[in-house]
Design a protein around this motif. Structure first.
Motif, PDB file in Angstrom:
ATOM      1  N   LEU A 110      47.811  32.260  38.138  1.00 59.14           N
ATOM      2  CA  LEU A 110      48.733  31.676  39.041  1.00 59.14           C
ATOM      3  C   LEU A 110      49.935  32.592  39.131  1.00 59.14           C
ATOM      4  O   LEU A 110      50.346  33.171  38.471  1.00 59.14           O
ATOM      5  CB  LEU A 110      49.365  30.361  38.632  1.00 59.14           C
ATOM      6  CG  LEU A 110      50.138  29.594  39.588  1.00 59.14           C
ATOM      7  CD1 LEU A 110      49.398  28.990  40.789  1.00 59.14           C
ATOM      8  CD2 LEU A 110      50.628  28.264  38.842  1.00 59.14           C
ATOM      9  N   ASN A 111      50.128  33.096  40.587  1.00 58.47           N
ATOM     10  CA  ASN A 111      51.180  33.929  40.829  1.00 58.47           C
ATOM     11  C   ASN A 111      52.509  33.108  40.688  1.00 58.47           C
ATOM     12  O   ASN A 111      53.188  32.562  41.601  1.00 58.47           O
ATOM     13  CB  ASN A 111      51.116  34.257  42.255  1.00 58.47           C
ATOM     14  CG  ASN A 111      52.132  35.234  42.695  1.00 58.47           C
ATOM     15  OD1 ASN A 111      52.734  35.855  41.737  1.00 58.47           O
ATOM     16  ND2 ASN A 111      52.232  35.728  44.007  1.00 58.47           N
ATOM     17  N   ILE A 112      53.081  33.062  39.312  1.00 55.90           N
ATOM     18  CA  ILE A 112      54.060  32.417  38.842  1.00 55.90           C
ATOM     19  C   ILE A 112      55.294  32.953  39.641  1.00 55.90           C
ATOM     20  O   ILE A 112      56.308  32.221  39.889  1.00 55.90           O
ATOM     21  CB  ILE A 112      54.229  32.401  37.315  1.00 55.90           C
ATOM     22  CG1 ILE A 112      53.002  31.532  36.647  1.00 55.90           C
ATOM     23  CG2 ILE A 112      55.599  31.852  36.951  1.00 55.90           C
ATOM     24  CD1 ILE A 112      52.802  31.760  35.298  1.00 55.90           C
ATOM     25  N   SER A 113      55.435  34.313  39.660  1.00 55.66           N
ATOM     26  CA  SER A 113      56.588  34.725  40.089  1.00 55.66           C
ATOM     27  C   SER A 113      57.084  34.321  41.623  1.00 55.66           C
ATOM     28  O   SER A 113      58.242  34.031  42.010  1.00 55.66           O
ATOM     29  CB  SER A 113      56.653  36.222  40.522  1.00 55.66           C
ATOM     30  OG  SER A 113      55.553  36.668  41.236  1.00 55.66           O
ATOM     31  N   SER A 114      56.013  33.840  42.489  1.00 57.42           N
ATOM     32  CA  SER A 114      56.357  33.242  43.727  1.00 57.42           C
ATOM     33  C   SER A 114      56.741  32.029  43.712  1.00 57.42           C
ATOM     34  O   SER A 114      57.736  31.738  44.470  1.00 57.42           O
ATOM     35  CB  SER A 114      55.055  33.184  44.476  1.00 57.42           C
ATOM     36  OG  SER A 114      54.144  32.267  43.943  1.00 57.42           O
ATOM     37  N   PHE A 115      56.891  31.313  42.653  1.00 52.81           N
ATOM     38  CA  PHE A 115      57.460  29.985  42.627  1.00 52.81           C
ATOM     39  C   PHE A 115      59.071  29.923  42.107  1.00 52.81           C
ATOM     40  O   PHE A 115      59.697  28.966  42.360  1.00 52.81           O
ATOM     41  CB  PHE A 115      56.517  28.972  41.240  1.00 52.81           C
ATOM     42  CG  PHE A 115      55.464  28.403  41.962  1.00 52.81           C
ATOM     43  CD1 PHE A 115      55.398  27.349  42.554  1.00 52.81           C
ATOM     44  CD2 PHE A 115      54.321  29.130  41.872  1.00 52.81           C
ATOM     45  CE1 PHE A 115      53.969  26.769  42.789  1.00 52.81           C
ATOM     46  CE2 PHE A 115      52.960  28.773  42.120  1.00 52.81           C
ATOM     47  CZ  PHE A 115      52.967  27.488  42.817  1.00 52.81           C
ATOM     48  N   LYS A 304      46.969  29.594  29.432  1.00 50.20           N
ATOM     49  CA  LYS A 304      45.472  30.092  29.646  1.00 50.20           C
ATOM     50  C   LYS A 304      45.433  30.506  31.374  1.00 50.20           C
ATOM     51  O   LYS A 304      44.512  31.090  31.627  1.00 50.20           O
ATOM     52  CB  LYS A 304      44.478  28.687  29.807  1.00 50.20           C
ATOM     53  CG  LYS A 304      44.364  28.325  28.254  1.00 50.20           C
ATOM     54  CD  LYS A 304      43.419  27.054  28.185  1.00 50.20           C
ATOM     55  CE  LYS A 304      41.926  27.527  28.840  1.00 50.20           C
ATOM     56  NZ  LYS A 304      41.415  28.250  27.756  1.00 50.20           N
ATOM     57  N   PHE A 305      46.527  30.179  32.041  1.00 47.18           N
ATOM     58  CA  PHE A 305      46.213  30.629  33.512  1.00 47.18           C
ATOM     59  C   PHE A 305      47.355  31.410  34.135  1.00 47.18           C
ATOM     60  O   PHE A 305      47.687  31.518  35.249  1.00 47.18           O
ATOM     61  CB  PHE A 305      45.931  29.339  34.267  1.00 47.18           C
ATOM     62  CG  PHE A 305      44.932  28.579  33.723  1.00 47.18           C
ATOM     63  CD1 PHE A 305      43.624  28.790  34.054  1.00 47.18           C
ATOM     64  CD2 PHE A 305      45.289  27.356  33.382  1.00 47.18           C
ATOM     65  CE1 PHE A 305      42.847  27.849  33.673  1.00 47.18           C
ATOM     66  CE2 PHE A 305      44.399  26.448  32.783  1.00 47.18           C
ATOM     67  CZ  PHE A 305      42.941  26.770  32.961  1.00 47.18           C
ATOM     68  N   SER A 306      48.128  32.152  33.164  1.00 47.22           N
ATOM     69  CA  SER A 306      49.230  33.148  33.599  1.00 47.22           C
ATOM     70  C   SER A 306      48.726  34.393  34.146  1.00 47.22           C
ATOM     71  O   SER A 306      47.392  34.894  33.681  1.00 47.22           O
ATOM     72  CB  SER A 306      50.329  33.256  32.540  1.00 47.22           C
ATOM     73  OG  SER A 306      49.682  33.872  31.485  1.00 47.22           O
TER      74      SER A 306
END
Length: 323
Positions: A110-115, A304-306
């Motif tokens: 998941l593109n965490i930075s976008s959040f 698990k999904f970073s």
């Protein structure tokens, strides 16, 4: 893809340690033209031949060589990974000549930075006032996504709540929509008609082609996300919801079996309105579930999904190939 692969070979192929090929396998034979043999890792999201309809005899004939080419070129990869255990089982069932291969699972990240960088939008105009329990469905307006399940579950939920509780419930149906795609247009109208038929239209907002800013706000204001497709290859929406500390109610098949932990980060149910509405009732009756399941969901995504988890696992595969 074949042209791009040839361009990469001519430009810098001799300096590469390995090639990573994503989704389309037809370029793998081109990559193997490298003068000094290089390893190829292929990331299979789902067999392409299962994503196209075969409604006519001519279409079936047309697809025969393409299906063969996909299977043959996939088998040429030195390492094959898939996006879920569910896809791994479909891989085995689809590519009969590759039954000796057991692909590893590399979960998408998941593109965490976008959040973290998006500024949430004001969504006050989308949700009626005094709605304490906002449920959210995010998916394209396509029939295979089984969006009607969310509306039918909302109708069932009405019978489980008293009038005061029911008046605090609202559902947002947010979906990808393109007016040039006939199915999008037709299904949107079908869902609106169903909401009217079920007499829940006053408790539903239909949102088409929403922005990222709106999506962040919807996640932040929702008590739960309803994820209705069956046999989804993986599904990124449950990850987005869990990262935003939002519990997920999903169908107990496909990718959600691996992303959503039942009774921990959400609920896994049969694709039946009664089961979905029962899970929705639990959220309404115990508002603390939003916090406890939301916190567990955030932890699960980070573990698990970073992007870091994805990069580390991919790095190990590449090291193994190039040793």
């Amino acid at each position: 893809m074949a042209f791009v692969a040839l361009y990469v070979l001519l430009l810098s192929g001799e300096h590469a340690d390995a090639f990573v090929c994503d989704q389309v396998s037809a370029c793998i034979p081109v990559l193997r033209l490298a003068r000094i043999r290089k390893k190829v890792l292929f990331y299979c999201h789902f067999p392409d031949q299962l994503l196209t309809k075969r409604e006519s005899f001519l279409k079936r004939i047309y697809r025969l060589p393409l299906d063969w080419l996909e299977e043959f070129t996939t088998g040429m990869a030195d390492c094959i990974v898939v996006n879920s255990k569910f896809t791994a089982s479909v891989f085995k069932d689809t590519f009969k000549s590759l039954s000796h291969i057991s692909p590893d699972v590399l979960y998408p990240s998941l593109n965490i930075s976008s959040f973290e960088t998006i500024v949430p939008a004001d969504i006050a105009d989308l949700i009626p006032k005094k709605k304490k329990f906002l449920f959210l469905s995010i998916n394209r307006y396509e029939r295979k996504k089984n969006l009607s399940l969310a509306l039918e579950a909302l109708h069932e939920l009405r019978g489980r709540l008293d009038s005061h509780e029911w008046n605090e419930v609202h559902l947002v149906m947010a979906g990808g929509y393109d007016e040039r795609v006939l199915e999008n247009v037709e299904h949107y109208e079908e869902l609106r008609s169903l909401a009217t038929k079920l007499k829940v239209n006053d408790h539903v907002t239909f949102l088409r082609s929403f922005s990222d800013e709106q999506k962040i706000s919807l996640f932040s204001n929702s008590v739960c996300v309803l994820y209705t497709p069956s046999n989804e290859h993986f599904g990124i929406v449950p990850l987005e919801a869990m990262y935003m500390r939002c519990p997920v109610i999903a169908v107990n098949s496909g990718g959600p079996l691996e992303s959503v932990l039942h009774n921990v980060t959400g609920f896994l149910c049969d694709p039946l309105p009664t089961q979905f509405s029962e899970a929705m009732e639990k959220i309404v009756r115990d508002p603390l579930l939003k916090d406890t399941m939301g916190a567990a969901g955030r932890d699960r995504v980070m573990e698990k999904f970073s992007s870091e988890a994805f990069a580390e696992q991919l790095y190990q595969y590449i090291c193994r190939l190039t040793q």
